[in-house]
Scaffold this motif. Sequence first.
Motif, PDB file in Angstrom:
ATOM      1  N   PHE A 227       0.736  -1.194   0.032  1.00 42.99           N
ATOM      2  CA  PHE A 227      -0.046  -0.158   0.013  1.00 42.99           C
ATOM      3  C   PHE A 227       0.848   1.209  -0.040  1.00 42.99           C
ATOM      4  O   PHE A 227       0.851   2.039  -0.734  1.00 42.99           O
ATOM      5  CB  PHE A 227      -1.071  -0.172   1.173  1.00 42.99           C
ATOM      6  CG  PHE A 227      -2.265  -0.698   0.920  1.00 42.99           C
ATOM      7  CD1 PHE A 227      -3.077  -0.323   0.109  1.00 42.99           C
ATOM      8  CD2 PHE A 227      -2.753  -1.517   1.977  1.00 42.99           C
ATOM      9  CE1 PHE A 227      -4.257  -0.649  -0.179  1.00 42.99           C
ATOM     10  CE2 PHE A 227      -4.056  -2.173   1.886  1.00 42.99           C
ATOM     11  CZ  PHE A 227      -4.701  -1.917   0.664  1.00 42.99           C
ATOM     12  N   GLU A 228       1.827   1.185   0.881  1.00 42.69           N
ATOM     13  CA  GLU A 228       2.628   2.341   1.136  1.00 42.69           C
ATOM     14  C   GLU A 228       3.565   2.648   0.003  1.00 42.69           C
ATOM     15  O   GLU A 228       3.748   3.789  -0.632  1.00 42.69           O
ATOM     16  CB  GLU A 228       3.483   2.525   2.529  1.00 42.69           C
ATOM     17  CG  GLU A 228       2.588   2.257   3.631  1.00 42.69           C
ATOM     18  CD  GLU A 228       2.084   1.096   4.026  1.00 42.69           C
ATOM     19  OE1 GLU A 228       2.559  -0.065   3.414  1.00 42.69           O
ATOM     20  OE2 GLU A 228       1.251   0.894   4.890  1.00 42.69           O
ATOM     21  N   GLY A 229       4.133   1.583  -0.620  1.00 40.88           N
ATOM     22  CA  GLY A 229       5.149   1.445  -1.630  1.00 40.88           C
ATOM     23  C   GLY A 229       4.338   2.004  -3.069  1.00 40.88           C
ATOM     24  O   GLY A 229       5.065   2.555  -3.815  1.00 40.88           O
ATOM     25  N   ARG A 230       3.198   1.701  -3.157  1.00 35.09           N
ATOM     26  CA  ARG A 230       2.538   1.966  -4.371  1.00 35.09           C
ATOM     27  C   ARG A 230       1.803   3.366  -4.327  1.00 35.09           C
ATOM     28  O   ARG A 230       1.326   3.982  -5.747  1.00 35.09           O
ATOM     29  CB  ARG A 230       1.366   0.878  -4.649  1.00 35.09           C
ATOM     30  CG  ARG A 230       1.870  -0.575  -4.768  1.00 35.09           C
ATOM     31  CD  ARG A 230       0.787  -1.330  -5.493  1.00 35.09           C
ATOM     32  NE  ARG A 230      -0.301  -1.389  -4.804  1.00 35.09           N
ATOM     33  CZ  ARG A 230      -0.187  -2.331  -3.806  1.00 35.09           C
ATOM     34  NH1 ARG A 230       0.915  -3.221  -3.386  1.00 35.09           N
ATOM     35  NH2 ARG A 230      -1.320  -2.306  -2.822  1.00 35.09           N
ATOM     36  N   LEU A 231       2.063   4.231  -3.385  1.00 37.19           N
ATOM     37  CA  LEU A 231       1.225   5.341  -3.134  1.00 37.19           C
ATOM     38  C   LEU A 231       1.959   6.574  -3.952  1.00 37.19           C
ATOM     39  O   LEU A 231       3.180   6.576  -3.823  1.00 37.19           O
ATOM     40  CB  LEU A 231       1.380   5.631  -1.601  1.00 37.19           C
ATOM     41  CG  LEU A 231       0.805   7.078  -1.353  1.00 37.19           C
ATOM     42  CD1 LEU A 231      -0.903   7.009  -1.516  1.00 37.19           C
ATOM     43  CD2 LEU A 231       0.820   7.318   0.359  1.00 37.19           C
ATOM     44  N   LEU A 232       1.226   7.164  -4.680  1.00 38.40           N
ATOM     45  CA  LEU A 232       1.473   8.475  -5.436  1.00 38.40           C
ATOM     46  C   LEU A 232       0.936   9.702  -4.938  1.00 38.40           C
ATOM     47  O   LEU A 232      -0.444   9.568  -4.642  1.00 38.40           O
ATOM     48  CB  LEU A 232       1.142   8.119  -6.982  1.00 38.40           C
ATOM     49  CG  LEU A 232       1.980   6.993  -7.716  1.00 38.40           C
ATOM     50  CD1 LEU A 232       1.665   6.984  -9.139  1.00 38.40           C
ATOM     51  CD2 LEU A 232       3.284   6.984  -7.393  1.00 38.40           C
ATOM     52  N   ASN A 233       1.252  10.775  -4.743  1.00 39.96           N
ATOM     53  CA  ASN A 233       0.756  11.946  -4.243  1.00 39.96           C
ATOM     54  C   ASN A 233       1.093  13.094  -5.197  1.00 39.96           C
ATOM     55  O   ASN A 233       2.191  13.474  -5.227  1.00 39.96           O
ATOM     56  CB  ASN A 233       1.323  12.347  -2.951  1.00 39.96           C
ATOM     57  CG  ASN A 233       0.702  13.447  -2.414  1.00 39.96           C
ATOM     58  OD1 ASN A 233       0.221  14.542  -3.086  1.00 39.96           O
ATOM     59  ND2 ASN A 233       0.666  13.532  -0.862  1.00 39.96           N
ATOM     60  N   PRO A 234       0.713  13.291  -6.510  1.00 40.45           N
ATOM     61  CA  PRO A 234       0.891  14.174  -7.391  1.00 40.45           C
ATOM     62  C   PRO A 234       1.251  15.636  -6.742  1.00 40.45           C
ATOM     63  O   PRO A 234       2.208  16.077  -7.159  1.00 40.45           O
ATOM     64  CB  PRO A 234      -0.373  14.406  -8.295  1.00 40.45           C
ATOM     65  CG  PRO A 234      -0.843  12.906  -8.151  1.00 40.45           C
ATOM     66  CD  PRO A 234      -0.777  12.514  -6.751  1.00 40.45           C
ATOM     67  N   GLY A 235       0.421  15.871  -5.745  1.00 40.52           N
ATOM     68  CA  GLY A 235       0.899  17.303  -5.368  1.00 40.52           C
ATOM     69  C   GLY A 235       2.075  17.449  -4.677  1.00 40.52           C
ATOM     70  O   GLY A 235       2.792  18.418  -4.818  1.00 40.52           O
ATOM     71  N   HIS A 236       2.737  16.613  -3.996  1.00 45.28           N
ATOM     72  CA  HIS A 236       3.931  16.274  -3.158  1.00 45.28           C
ATOM     73  C   HIS A 236       4.949  16.539  -4.342  1.00 45.28           C
ATOM     74  O   HIS A 236       5.937  17.203  -4.207  1.00 45.28           O
ATOM     75  CB  HIS A 236       3.948  15.128  -2.407  1.00 45.28           C
ATOM     76  CG  HIS A 236       3.742  15.474  -0.799  1.00 45.28           C
ATOM     77  ND1 HIS A 236       3.744  14.229  -0.146  1.00 45.28           N
ATOM     78  CD2 HIS A 236       3.681  16.596  -0.315  1.00 45.28           C
ATOM     79  CE1 HIS A 236       3.649  14.682   1.210  1.00 45.28           C
ATOM     80  NE2 HIS A 236       3.429  16.216   0.960  1.00 45.28           N
ATOM     81  N   THR A 237       4.738  15.704  -5.264  1.00 40.78           N
ATOM     82  CA  THR A 237       5.701  15.682  -6.267  1.00 40.78           C
ATOM     83  C   THR A 237       5.873  17.057  -7.070  1.00 40.78           C
ATOM     84  O   THR A 237       6.887  17.734  -7.133  1.00 40.78           O
ATOM     85  CB  THR A 237       5.423  14.668  -7.342  1.00 40.78           C
ATOM     86  OG1 THR A 237       5.551  13.446  -6.993  1.00 40.78           O
ATOM     87  CG2 THR A 237       6.164  14.847  -8.524  1.00 40.78           C
ATOM     88  N   ILE A 238       4.871  17.641  -7.388  1.00 37.49           N
ATOM     89  CA  ILE A 238       4.647  18.878  -7.942  1.00 37.49           C
ATOM     90  C   ILE A 238       5.232  19.924  -7.336  1.00 37.49           C
ATOM     91  O   ILE A 238       6.026  20.947  -7.649  1.00 37.49           O
ATOM     92  CB  ILE A 238       3.097  19.218  -8.621  1.00 37.49           C
ATOM     93  CG1 ILE A 238       2.934  18.308  -9.358  1.00 37.49           C
ATOM     94  CG2 ILE A 238       3.278  20.693  -9.030  1.00 37.49           C
ATOM     95  CD1 ILE A 238       1.317  18.327  -9.792  1.00 37.49           C
TER      96      ILE A 238
END
Length: 390
Positions: A227-238
């Motif tokens: 769960f944690e490893g597959r998590l993407l947070n586009p806002g954090h990346t941007i």
Amino acid sequence: MNKYSEIYKEELTNNIIPFWMKYSKDEEHGGFLTCLKRDGGVFDTDKFMWLQGRQVWTFATLYNQFEAKPAYLEMARYGAEFMKKHGRDADGNWYFSLDRSGRPLVQPYNIFSDCFATMGFGALYTATGEDEYAVIAKKTFENILKRRENTKGKYNKSYPGTRELRNFSLPMILSNLSIELEHLLDKNLVKTLIDEVIEEVMEVFYQPEHGIIFENVNKDGSFSDTFEGRLLNPGHTIEAMWFMMDLGVRLNDRSLIDKAIEIAIKALEYGWDEKYDGILYFLDFKGNPPQQLEWDQKLWWVHVEALVCMAKAWELTGNQQARDWFERIHAYTWKHFRDETHGEWFGYLNRQGEVLLDLKGGKWKGCFHIPRALFQVYKTLETKKLVEFS
């Protein structure tokens, strides 16, 4: 694009800042009240140290970089004095929350209280030149570095030695904090820290074979199919990518800027909701159901950070994709988040773009992302000029 500069400046000056100055100052106990209803009324009086530090930073930075209004400096001091008196434990770690009068409610488990405290006091030192604020900022930063490998310390819920993951949040924050505190720190430490956070953000958490940044990776930087490893947070990346662009300007590194823009645009393409528009909050890399029930919400900070990122990408390189994305995000954000009736902006929308919570501040939303973003876009687009790199 220059037309947007004045729009963002006016919104900051005439809407956002007056709202917080009018409603958030706790005249009775000190500090700031952040749990504000749509019309500015207070619905809870608990005080969260990371939001206190963020608001100190906001007003000190407005004083330093926007307009040297005594009222801005007074607000920053007001919050800082409350924090200084009540905010830390005996070891100098900042509590997560206090009650209205300043009694601790939640232990200092969250290192982001420390991160934004040091940002706030560092900016206030710039404004005042008073050594006491510099000492607090530096000592807090030293504590952050000590806790870097185990940010929650004794409050960590994870069982040791099984699934030990590296989280993206702290290196992301440190990439910005290293510049924010540069005036207070040893130059060699700053250089080392900048090199380390760039390597961690752009080489460890960024997975080139996928073109995206993961929120959590194994200790060795490899992918964790959890769960944690597959998590993407586009806002954090941007958000992190405009920090990287700022570092690229500081280091005169065009390749770092270009790579940051490429990653940011990929994150937007990945996170954009093609059905309803806006940027999704969380995604599972493999398309599985995310564990976060709020995965499809549209949040204020994600969208305003994307505006900053695309404005900087356009200003630095003239990237046409960045300009197109800026205008697309601007249209969505100003239509759905801005409150025409009571001022300030909503924070939480459902997937369809309807307001979920009409609060203006709470436990997570305060006086930070929106004013910072409005200021950044205003200054970035004030005079469009491509940066020359040697």
